[in-house]
Scaffold this motif. Sequence first.
Motif, PDB file in Angstrom:
ATOM      1  N   HIS A   1       0.834  -1.198   0.000  1.00  0.00           N
ATOM      2  CA  HIS A   1       0.000   0.000   0.000  1.00  0.00           C
ATOM      3  C   HIS A   1       0.876   1.258   0.000  1.00  0.00           C
ATOM      4  CE1 HIS A   1      -3.921   1.812   0.483  1.00  0.00           C
ATOM      5  NE2 HIS A   1      -3.426   2.631   1.387  1.00  0.00           N
ATOM      6  N   VAL A   2       0.320   2.343  -0.513  1.00  0.00           N
ATOM      7  CA  VAL A   2       1.056   3.604  -0.549  1.00  0.00           C
ATOM      8  C   VAL A   2       1.454   4.021   0.868  1.00  0.00           C
ATOM      9  CG1 VAL A   2      -1.054   4.991  -0.498  1.00  0.00           C
ATOM     10  CG2 VAL A   2       1.023   5.969  -1.461  1.00  0.00           C
ATOM     11  N   ASP A   3       2.670   4.533   1.002  1.00  0.00           N
ATOM     12  CA  ASP A   3       3.212   5.008   2.286  1.00  0.00           C
ATOM     13  C   ASP A   3       3.554   3.908   3.276  1.00  0.00           C
ATOM     14  OD1 ASP A   3       3.353   7.620   1.641  1.00  0.00           O
ATOM     15  OD2 ASP A   3       1.512   8.230   2.650  1.00  0.00           O
ATOM     16  N   HIS A   4       3.471   2.655   2.875  1.00  0.00           N
ATOM     17  CA  HIS A   4       3.833   1.593   3.809  1.00  0.00           C
ATOM     18  C   HIS A   4       5.340   1.341   3.816  1.00  0.00           C
ATOM     19  CE1 HIS A   4      -0.249  -0.418   4.895  1.00  0.00           C
ATOM     20  NE2 HIS A   4      -0.243   0.881   5.080  1.00  0.00           N
ATOM     21  N   GLY A   5       6.053   1.972   2.854  1.00  0.00           N
ATOM     22  CA  GLY A   5       7.523   1.931   2.950  1.00  0.00           C
ATOM     23  C   GLY A   5       8.249   1.202   1.824  1.00  0.00           C
ATOM     24  N   LYS A   6       7.607   1.045   0.665  1.00  0.00           N
ATOM     25  CA  LYS A   6       8.253   0.343  -0.458  1.00  0.00           C
ATOM     26  C   LYS A   6       9.531   1.054  -0.901  1.00  0.00           C
ATOM     27  CE  LYS A   6       4.551   0.868  -2.985  1.00  0.00           C
ATOM     28  NZ  LYS A   6       3.569   1.379  -2.011  1.00  0.00           N
ATOM     29  N   THR A   7       9.395   2.359  -1.157  1.00  0.00           N
ATOM     30  CA  THR A   7      10.544   3.127  -1.656  1.00  0.00           C
ATOM     31  C   THR A   7      11.645   3.167  -0.607  1.00  0.00           C
ATOM     32  OG1 THR A   7       8.902   4.460  -2.776  1.00  0.00           O
ATOM     33  CG2 THR A   7      11.150   5.274  -2.820  1.00  0.00           C
ATOM     34  N   SER A   8      11.258   3.353   0.655  1.00  0.00           N
ATOM     35  CA  SER A   8      12.253   3.396   1.732  1.00  0.00           C
ATOM     36  C   SER A   8      13.028   2.084   1.791  1.00  0.00           C
ATOM     37  CB  SER A   8      11.586   3.646   3.080  1.00  0.00           C
ATOM     38  OG  SER A   8      10.791   4.796   3.022  1.00  0.00           O
TER      39      SER A   8
ATOM     40  N   ASN B   1       6.627  -3.703   8.192  1.00  0.00           N
ATOM     41  CA  ASN B   1       7.543  -2.564   8.253  1.00  0.00           C
ATOM     42  C   ASN B   1       7.178  -1.598   9.382  1.00  0.00           C
ATOM     43  OD1 ASN B   1       9.682  -0.943   7.353  1.00  0.00           O
ATOM     44  ND2 ASN B   1       8.328   0.253   6.016  1.00  0.00           N
ATOM     45  N   LYS B   2       8.050  -0.646   9.603  1.00  0.00           N
ATOM     46  CA  LYS B   2       7.884   0.414  10.594  1.00  0.00           C
ATOM     47  C   LYS B   2       7.814  -0.151  12.016  1.00  0.00           C
ATOM     48  CE  LYS B   2       5.619   3.388   7.185  1.00  0.00           C
ATOM     49  NZ  LYS B   2       4.793   4.547   6.923  1.00  0.00           N
TER      50      LYS B   2
ATOM     51  N   ASP C   1       9.935   0.090  14.142  1.00  0.00           N
ATOM     52  CA  ASP C   1      10.532   1.042  15.081  1.00  0.00           C
ATOM     53  C   ASP C   1       9.484   1.966  15.696  1.00  0.00           C
ATOM     54  OD1 ASP C   1      11.016   3.868  13.234  1.00  0.00           O
ATOM     55  OD2 ASP C   1      10.540   2.008  12.222  1.00  0.00           O
ATOM     56  N   ARG C   2       8.309   2.014  15.090  1.00  0.00           N
ATOM     57  CA  ARG C   2       7.273   2.934  15.591  1.00  0.00           C
ATOM     58  C   ARG C   2       6.582   2.348  16.821  1.00  0.00           C
ATOM     59  NH1 ARG C   2       4.473   5.958  10.702  1.00  0.00           N
ATOM     60  NH2 ARG C   2       6.238   7.272  10.170  1.00  0.00           N
TER      61      ARG C   2
ATOM     62  N   SER D   1      12.411  -2.560   9.839  1.00  0.00           N
ATOM     63  CA  SER D   1      12.254  -1.110   9.780  1.00  0.00           C
ATOM     64  C   SER D   1      13.094  -0.630   8.609  1.00  0.00           C
ATOM     65  CB  SER D   1      12.715  -0.444  11.073  1.00  0.00           C
ATOM     66  OG  SER D   1      12.889   0.948  10.829  1.00  0.00           O
ATOM     67  N   ALA D   2      12.429  -0.085   7.619  1.00  0.00           N
ATOM     68  CA  ALA D   2      13.157   0.411   6.454  1.00  0.00           C
ATOM     69  C   ALA D   2      13.927   1.668   6.824  1.00  0.00           C
ATOM     70  CB  ALA D   2      12.193   0.698   5.310  1.00  0.00           C
ATOM     71  N   LYS D   3      13.593   2.236   7.985  1.00  0.00           N
ATOM     72  CA  LYS D   3      14.240   3.458   8.419  1.00  0.00           C
ATOM     73  C   LYS D   3      15.549   3.151   9.141  1.00  0.00           C
ATOM     74  CE  LYS D   3      13.143   7.682  10.920  1.00  0.00           C
ATOM     75  NZ  LYS D   3      12.161   8.211  11.874  1.00  0.00           N
TER      76      LYS D   3
HETATM   77  P1  GDP Z   1       5.831   3.959  -0.309  1.00  0.00           P
HETATM   78  O1  GDP Z   1       4.734   4.873  -0.713  1.00  0.00           O
HETATM   79  O2  GDP Z   1       5.314   2.587   0.037  1.00  0.00           O
HETATM   80  O3  GDP Z   1       6.993   3.907  -1.252  1.00  0.00           O
HETATM   81  O4  GDP Z   1       6.363   4.506   1.087  1.00  0.00           O
HETATM   82  P2  GDP Z   1       7.655   5.385   1.433  1.00  0.00           P
HETATM   83  O5  GDP Z   1       8.868   4.550   1.363  1.00  0.00           O
HETATM   84  O6  GDP Z   1       7.620   6.631   0.623  1.00  0.00           O
HETATM   85  O7  GDP Z   1       7.398   5.708   2.961  1.00  0.00           O
HETATM   86  C1  GDP Z   1       6.335   6.515   3.409  1.00  0.00           C
HETATM   87  C2  GDP Z   1       6.701   7.236   4.666  1.00  0.00           C
HETATM   88  O8  GDP Z   1       6.952   6.307   5.716  1.00  0.00           O
HETATM   89  C3  GDP Z   1       7.972   8.056   4.530  1.00  0.00           C
HETATM   90  O9  GDP Z   1       7.802   9.267   5.211  1.00  0.00           O
HETATM   91  C4  GDP Z   1       9.032   7.207   5.186  1.00  0.00           C
HETATM   92  O10 GDP Z   1      10.066   7.976   5.736  1.00  0.00           O
HETATM   93  C5  GDP Z   1       8.257   6.503   6.265  1.00  0.00           C
HETATM   94  N1  GDP Z   1       8.812   5.184   6.596  1.00  0.00           N
HETATM   95  C6  GDP Z   1       9.052   4.172   5.723  1.00  0.00           C
HETATM   96  N2  GDP Z   1       9.541   3.105   6.374  1.00  0.00           N
HETATM   97  C7  GDP Z   1       9.610   3.447   7.682  1.00  0.00           C
HETATM   98  C8  GDP Z   1      10.040   2.757   8.880  1.00  0.00           C
HETATM   99  O11 GDP Z   1      10.460   1.605   8.883  1.00  0.00           O
HETATM  100  N3  GDP Z   1       9.934   3.452  10.044  1.00  0.00           N
HETATM  101  C9  GDP Z   1       9.481   4.733  10.119  1.00  0.00           C
HETATM  102  N4  GDP Z   1       9.417   5.306  11.297  1.00  0.00           N
HETATM  103  N5  GDP Z   1       9.079   5.389   9.022  1.00  0.00           N
HETATM  104  C10 GDP Z   1       9.140   4.778   7.815  1.00  0.00           C
END
Ligand code: GDP
Length: 473
Positions: free
Chosen positions: A80-87, A181-182, A184-185, A217-219
């Motif tokens: 899903h969008v914003d779930h962290g694919k690009t990260s 993912n995430k 760490d949150r 955690s992609a972060k």
């Molecule tokens: P995409 O739309 O699936 O490609 O998602 P993005 O990679 O653009 O990530 C969306 C937001 O979530 C960004 O602001 C990232 O910095 C944040 N994010 C992605 N992965 C993590 C993670 O593992 N931990 C935290 N805290 N934030 C993350």
Amino acid sequence: NELASMMDVGVTQVISTCMSLGMFVSINQRLDAETLSIVAEEFGYEIEFVKPEDEEVNLDEPDSEENLIPRSPIVTIMGHVDHGKTSLLDFIRKTNVIAGEAGGITQHIGAYEVQLADNKGKITFLDTPGHEAFTAMRARGAQVTDIVIIVIAADDSVMPQTREAINHAQAAGAPIIFAFNKMDRPGANADKVREQLAGMNILVEEWGGKYQTAEISAKTGMGVELLLEKVLLEAELLELRANPNKRAVGTVIEAALDKGRGIVTTVLVQAGTLRVGDPILAGCYSGRVKALSNERGARIDFAGPSTPVQVLGMQGAPTAGDKFNVTETEVEAREIANKRLQLQREQGLRTQKHITLDEIGRRLAIGNFKELNIIVKGDVDGSIEALSDSLLKLSKDEIQVNIISKAVGQISDSDVLLASASDAIIIGFQVRPSASARKLAEQEQIDIRLYSIIYDAINEIKAAMEGMLAPTY
Ligand code: GDP
């Protein structure tokens, strides 16, 4: 008209033959392959179809068992969008620079390769995340991805595009690994996601199922290494192999015109080895490999199976998803490319015809119809479930009904692409296609059926499966 003149009979004779087959056609209408065969047969002719892809049979050198050696897996990341694919893609790209080569990755070329620590193995990632790109390639006939990673933010939940990604991966028959993912949150709860997946009949390994998962955690990078190890484990099960000692074949990932360098094409070598100097054919274009470079912009002399590489030297830009081949001579590549261009012009852009409800009866009669793939979109979950269940129950010995995707919402481009890639029809219950989906469906010749009464939908599909559907004109 064209067919009539080829057979040297009157066009009205052809039209009336079509009518006797239950088809009311106009003089300039294009007939699909099966109709052409049947009509021609009526006049004592047999039709031989020439397809642009036909030459590929000769171009791809056959492999024997002993020539095949293991190759690394090719992975697409969805979710899903914003779930962290690009990260996740960025993190992996930054931290796993191929051993022995200094310098970070500087450019996006559509795919990259990483080497895991301690020589555990290599993985190739397609760098365009999401299921749209994945399915658009598949709709063009390209099978590139071996394994799909589906990213789900553990502080969120399974979302509509998560479901879509799962459907698209399953429709492609690609194994899935889930990355929670995430982590760490503070609000992250992977078990909640596991439970939601279980509710969709997807059991993860920790709960006795077949799907591997990793909490990441992609972060911060936590768990990413483990995720990659699981990818290698999955790859081992797949026994991915290819013959590196033959002329290269593979798929075009992207192509663009660069002012200084001409056409720059990223290809993924899937078998054989691509070398500087090779004559190359991709889609409707040919050329000779002038230079090869990897994702860090470094010049290389050759690229073996599962390697993404940038190619300079194509005469025109092929399309993502086009197959590429190395040919024996440049002349051969050019001749085939020209022939394809001409065929493409003659036959119009699309030659493939997708299933429609009206056609099921005819395909049944010919005896080559075994599975009906359906995509169900609706306004509320309850009716989608009820409709899907009833449709599944229509399965019988001769035809199996598969619901390859079901979701709430209007019919989107992504649904149409999935239908095109999986030869499916789309059923909309109390929903309509978006304007662009409608256009795409026309282009891809996808049958979209809209209903507002469940009973009508079931009856119509049932009738079609019995070959009893009254044709609509
Ligand atoms: P995409 O739309 O699936 O490609 O998602 P993005 O990679 O653009 O990530 C969306 C937001 O979530 C960004 O602001 C990232 O910095 C944040 N994010 C992605 N992965 C993590 C993670 O593992 N931990 C935290 N805290 N934030 C993350």
